[in-house]
Design a protein around this motif. Structure first.
Motif, PDB file in Angstrom:
ATOM      1  N   ARG A 143       0.915 -12.598  -2.777  1.00  0.00           N
ATOM      2  CA  ARG A 143       0.913 -11.369  -1.756  1.00  0.00           C
ATOM      3  C   ARG A 143       1.199 -10.066  -2.535  1.00  0.00           C
ATOM      4  O   ARG A 143       2.348 -10.146  -3.262  1.00  0.00           O
ATOM      5  CB  ARG A 143       1.575 -11.477  -0.441  1.00  0.00           C
ATOM      6  CG  ARG A 143       0.852 -12.330   0.291  1.00  0.00           C
ATOM      7  CD  ARG A 143       1.402 -12.009   1.938  1.00  0.00           C
ATOM      8  NE  ARG A 143       2.847 -12.184   2.213  1.00  0.00           N
ATOM      9  CZ  ARG A 143       3.353 -13.170   2.806  1.00  0.00           C
ATOM     10  NH1 ARG A 143       2.631 -14.282   3.272  1.00  0.00           N
ATOM     11  NH2 ARG A 143       4.660 -13.060   2.896  1.00  0.00           N
ATOM     12  N   GLU A 170      -2.783  -1.997  -2.600  1.00  0.00           N
ATOM     13  CA  GLU A 170      -4.311  -2.601  -2.199  1.00  0.00           C
ATOM     14  C   GLU A 170      -5.075  -2.927  -3.232  1.00  0.00           C
ATOM     15  O   GLU A 170      -4.996  -2.303  -4.247  1.00  0.00           O
ATOM     16  CB  GLU A 170      -4.823  -1.181  -1.244  1.00  0.00           C
ATOM     17  CG  GLU A 170      -5.172   0.025  -2.059  1.00  0.00           C
ATOM     18  CD  GLU A 170      -4.075   0.894  -2.237  1.00  0.00           C
ATOM     19  OE1 GLU A 170      -2.775   0.528  -2.055  1.00  0.00           O
ATOM     20  OE2 GLU A 170      -4.298   2.199  -2.822  1.00  0.00           O
ATOM     21  N   ARG A 227     -14.606  -3.477   0.509  1.00  0.00           N
ATOM     22  CA  ARG A 227     -12.928  -3.281   1.330  1.00  0.00           C
ATOM     23  C   ARG A 227     -11.992  -3.405   0.311  1.00  0.00           C
ATOM     24  O   ARG A 227     -12.058  -3.682  -0.681  1.00  0.00           O
ATOM     25  CB  ARG A 227     -12.916  -4.460   2.390  1.00  0.00           C
ATOM     26  CG  ARG A 227     -14.154  -4.475   3.482  1.00  0.00           C
ATOM     27  CD  ARG A 227     -13.712  -5.517   4.671  1.00  0.00           C
ATOM     28  NE  ARG A 227     -14.289  -6.548   3.957  1.00  0.00           N
ATOM     29  CZ  ARG A 227     -13.966  -8.025   4.520  1.00  0.00           C
ATOM     30  NH1 ARG A 227     -13.115  -7.963   5.535  1.00  0.00           N
ATOM     31  NH2 ARG A 227     -14.402  -9.100   4.111  1.00  0.00           N
ATOM     32  N   TYR A 228     -10.816  -2.816   0.984  1.00  0.00           N
ATOM     33  CA  TYR A 228      -9.706  -2.961   0.247  1.00  0.00           C
ATOM     34  C   TYR A 228      -8.890  -3.871   1.006  1.00  0.00           C
ATOM     35  O   TYR A 228      -8.614  -3.883   2.256  1.00  0.00           O
ATOM     36  CB  TYR A 228      -9.083  -1.649   0.106  1.00  0.00           C
ATOM     37  CG  TYR A 228      -9.738  -0.723  -0.966  1.00  0.00           C
ATOM     38  CD1 TYR A 228      -9.388  -0.795  -2.491  1.00  0.00           C
ATOM     39  CD2 TYR A 228     -10.702   0.080  -0.764  1.00  0.00           C
ATOM     40  CE1 TYR A 228      -9.826   0.053  -3.423  1.00  0.00           C
ATOM     41  CE2 TYR A 228     -11.465   0.759  -1.690  1.00  0.00           C
ATOM     42  CZ  TYR A 228     -10.878   0.655  -2.940  1.00  0.00           C
ATOM     43  OH  TYR A 228     -11.744   1.414  -3.919  1.00  0.00           O
ATOM     44  N   ILE A 229      -7.864  -4.463   0.198  1.00  0.00           N
ATOM     45  CA  ILE A 229      -6.871  -5.298   1.288  1.00  0.00           C
ATOM     46  C   ILE A 229      -5.663  -5.089   0.785  1.00  0.00           C
ATOM     47  O   ILE A 229      -5.555  -4.963  -0.609  1.00  0.00           O
ATOM     48  CB  ILE A 229      -7.200  -6.844   1.230  1.00  0.00           C
ATOM     49  CG1 ILE A 229      -6.395  -7.585   2.032  1.00  0.00           C
ATOM     50  CG2 ILE A 229      -7.210  -7.276  -0.262  1.00  0.00           C
ATOM     51  CD1 ILE A 229      -6.680  -8.995   2.068  1.00  0.00           C
ATOM     52  N   LYS A 230      -4.639  -5.077   1.444  1.00  0.00           N
ATOM     53  CA  LYS A 230      -2.962  -4.717   1.111  1.00  0.00           C
ATOM     54  C   LYS A 230      -2.359  -5.828   2.212  1.00  0.00           C
ATOM     55  O   LYS A 230      -2.785  -5.828   3.409  1.00  0.00           O
ATOM     56  CB  LYS A 230      -2.744  -3.499   1.184  1.00  0.00           C
ATOM     57  CG  LYS A 230      -2.833  -2.513   2.345  1.00  0.00           C
ATOM     58  CD  LYS A 230      -2.226  -1.390   1.968  1.00  0.00           C
ATOM     59  CE  LYS A 230      -2.504  -0.349   3.234  1.00  0.00           C
ATOM     60  NZ  LYS A 230      -1.855   1.076   2.982  1.00  0.00           N
ATOM     61  N   PHE A 231      -1.051  -6.148   1.654  1.00  0.00           N
ATOM     62  CA  PHE A 231      -0.422  -6.976   2.646  1.00  0.00           C
ATOM     63  C   PHE A 231       0.959  -5.969   2.694  1.00  0.00           C
ATOM     64  O   PHE A 231       1.036  -5.062   1.998  1.00  0.00           O
ATOM     65  CB  PHE A 231       0.011  -8.174   1.944  1.00  0.00           C
ATOM     66  CG  PHE A 231      -0.952  -9.113   1.798  1.00  0.00           C
ATOM     67  CD1 PHE A 231      -1.358  -9.968   2.729  1.00  0.00           C
ATOM     68  CD2 PHE A 231      -1.992  -9.118   0.818  1.00  0.00           C
ATOM     69  CE1 PHE A 231      -2.225 -11.143   2.588  1.00  0.00           C
ATOM     70  CE2 PHE A 231      -2.872  -9.788   0.756  1.00  0.00           C
ATOM     71  CZ  PHE A 231      -3.091 -10.978   1.325  1.00  0.00           C
ATOM     72  N   ASP A 232       1.851  -6.328   3.771  1.00  0.00           N
ATOM     73  CA  ASP A 232       3.140  -5.539   3.875  1.00  0.00           C
ATOM     74  C   ASP A 232       3.908  -5.939   3.057  1.00  0.00           C
ATOM     75  O   ASP A 232       5.143  -5.387   3.228  1.00  0.00           O
ATOM     76  CB  ASP A 232       3.290  -5.446   5.267  1.00  0.00           C
ATOM     77  CG  ASP A 232       3.897  -6.772   5.909  1.00  0.00           C
ATOM     78  OD1 ASP A 232       3.307  -7.783   5.182  1.00  0.00           O
ATOM     79  OD2 ASP A 232       4.222  -6.853   6.802  1.00  0.00           O
ATOM     80  N   ASP A 233       4.054  -6.843   2.302  1.00  0.00           N
ATOM     81  CA  ASP A 233       5.100  -7.362   1.284  1.00  0.00           C
ATOM     82  C   ASP A 233       4.453  -7.960   0.072  1.00  0.00           C
ATOM     83  O   ASP A 233       3.271  -8.048   0.047  1.00  0.00           O
ATOM     84  CB  ASP A 233       6.051  -8.292   2.090  1.00  0.00           C
ATOM     85  CG  ASP A 233       5.558  -9.533   2.258  1.00  0.00           C
ATOM     86  OD1 ASP A 233       4.267  -9.758   2.157  1.00  0.00           O
ATOM     87  OD2 ASP A 233       6.274 -10.473   2.389  1.00  0.00           O
ATOM     88  N   VAL A 250       0.644 -16.279   4.713  1.00  0.00           N
ATOM     89  CA  VAL A 250      -0.483 -15.985   4.382  1.00  0.00           C
ATOM     90  C   VAL A 250      -0.746 -15.768   2.953  1.00  0.00           C
ATOM     91  O   VAL A 250       0.445 -15.128   2.419  1.00  0.00           O
ATOM     92  CB  VAL A 250      -0.835 -14.816   5.194  1.00  0.00           C
ATOM     93  CG1 VAL A 250      -2.183 -14.069   4.631  1.00  0.00           C
ATOM     94  CG2 VAL A 250      -0.903 -15.112   6.559  1.00  0.00           C
ATOM     95  N   LYS A 271      -2.799 -19.929   6.080  1.00  0.00           N
ATOM     96  CA  LYS A 271      -3.985 -19.182   6.166  1.00  0.00           C
ATOM     97  C   LYS A 271      -4.270 -18.343   4.810  1.00  0.00           C
ATOM     98  O   LYS A 271      -3.235 -17.959   4.316  1.00  0.00           O
ATOM     99  CB  LYS A 271      -3.364 -17.946   7.344  1.00  0.00           C
ATOM    100  CG  LYS A 271      -4.753 -17.215   7.964  1.00  0.00           C
ATOM    101  CD  LYS A 271      -3.893 -16.455   9.164  1.00  0.00           C
ATOM    102  CE  LYS A 271      -5.116 -15.342   9.549  1.00  0.00           C
ATOM    103  NZ  LYS A 271      -4.688 -14.469  10.243  1.00  0.00           N
ATOM    104  N   VAL A 293      -6.245 -15.115   3.517  1.00  0.00           N
ATOM    105  CA  VAL A 293      -6.822 -13.775   4.011  1.00  0.00           C
ATOM    106  C   VAL A 293      -7.417 -13.015   2.566  1.00  0.00           C
ATOM    107  O   VAL A 293      -6.879 -12.923   1.658  1.00  0.00           O
ATOM    108  CB  VAL A 293      -5.816 -12.713   4.462  1.00  0.00           C
ATOM    109  CG1 VAL A 293      -6.510 -11.385   5.032  1.00  0.00           C
ATOM    110  CG2 VAL A 293      -5.092 -13.513   5.784  1.00  0.00           C
TER     111      VAL A 293
END
Lengths: 160, 138
Positions: free
Chosen positions: B80, B84, B91-97, B117, B136, B138
């Motif tokens: 993770r 982003e 789309r762009y995807i980013k995680f919070d850590d 995740v 999971k 993502v």
């Protein structure tokens, strides 16, 4: 705090600009944001009910055409008259529309007939029986079955 | 953007909790999801003392067998990242850590479970095992 209306619908991925995966509660959740504007608002944790252009706000303040959710009507069974197996509709209707007096009269009539029949039968039976006994009694004494086998007749008690 | 000195969460049951990147595997500047790297363990779960006792559960036995300690140098896989990144669909995807999973020297996961995740980018990069372990993707 989930901010559903700042997000694109889950199915409509074409409008998604940014997928954000954050630990909102303990579970990591996926938020699909439709642009930098909504992303900014989301990260500021603003309430969509207070942002005037959101669907939720407009619904809350009754802006534009409001679609009233029609109350669901329960289905009601409809009664209908029709023929049943052997009886036609007319017969059923006649029977239903009979007056109580008529019905009572019919019942008495039936009862009377039944009684008459029974009596007649009983009389017939009696006559037959009488005939039979007459025939069998003619010309011979009354003999019990035991006597017929040769056993002496029982002495009848003369004293107690 | 994982680089020297980045501290990542370790999301497997190997016993490590935090790991610091000391080298990104592919020789480039920044690591992304699916890149391996070398890490030093910054924080680990305490190793139980009486592991041979009858009450020792399977997870503690596992921890004892691997025995991750603070200060150890290990291989790890980035699963993770907070930066982003662009997906093929725009789309762009980013995680919070930032998070990683520890690996052994053969590139297999050290732990038996992945506890969070992971990014779907792992799928195309020979990390199918970790993808299948993750609850999971993502």
């Amino acid at each position: 705090m989930a901010v559903p209306t700042l997000l694109a619908p889950a199915e409509n991925h074409a409008s998604v600009q940014m997928v954000l995966v954050t630990a909102e509660n303990k579970e990591r959740q996926v938020f699909r944001l439709i642009g930098s504007k909504t992303e900014s608002l989301f990260l500021q944790r603003l309430n969509p009910r207070k942002i005037s252009w959101t669907q939720v706000y407009r619904r809350m303040h009754k802006k534009g055409i409001t679609e009233e959710v029609a109350k669901k009507r329960s289905r009601r069974t409809v009664k209908r008259q029709r023929d049943v197996v052997g009886a036609t509709l007319e017969a059923i209707r006649d029977k239903r529309n009979q007056k109580p007096e008529v019905r009572e009269a019919a019942r008495l009539e039936a009862l009377k007939a039944a009684k008459e029949k029974k009596r007649a039968e009983a009389a017939k039976k009696k006559a037959e029986k009488a005939k039979v006994t007459q025939v069998s009694n003619r010309g011979q004494q009354k003999i019990s079955k035991q006597q017929a086998r040769g056993v002496q007749a029982k002495a009848s008690a003369k004293s107690r | 953007m994982i680089q020297l000195k980045t501290v990542l969460n370790v999301i497997d049951n190997s016993g490590a909790l935090l790991a610091e990147c000391i080298r990104v595997g592919h020789g480039g500047r920044y690591g992304r999801i699916g890149d391996s790297m070398t890490v030093v363990i910054r924080k680990a779960r305490p190793i139980p003392q009486n592991v041979s006792g009858p009450q020792a559960s399977s997870s503690s036995l596992l921890a004892a067998k691997i025995a991750i300690r603070k200060g150890e140098v290990r291989k790890a896989l980035i699963v993770r990242v907070a930066k982003e990144m662009r997906r093929p669909d725009g789309r762009y995807i980013k995680f919070d850590d930032n998070a990683c999973v520890l690996l052994n020297n053969r590139g297999e996961p050290l732990g038996t479970r992945v506890l969070g995740v992971v990014g779907a980018e792992l799928r195309g990069k020979k990390w199918g095992k970790i993808v299948s372990l993750a609850p999971k993707v993502v």
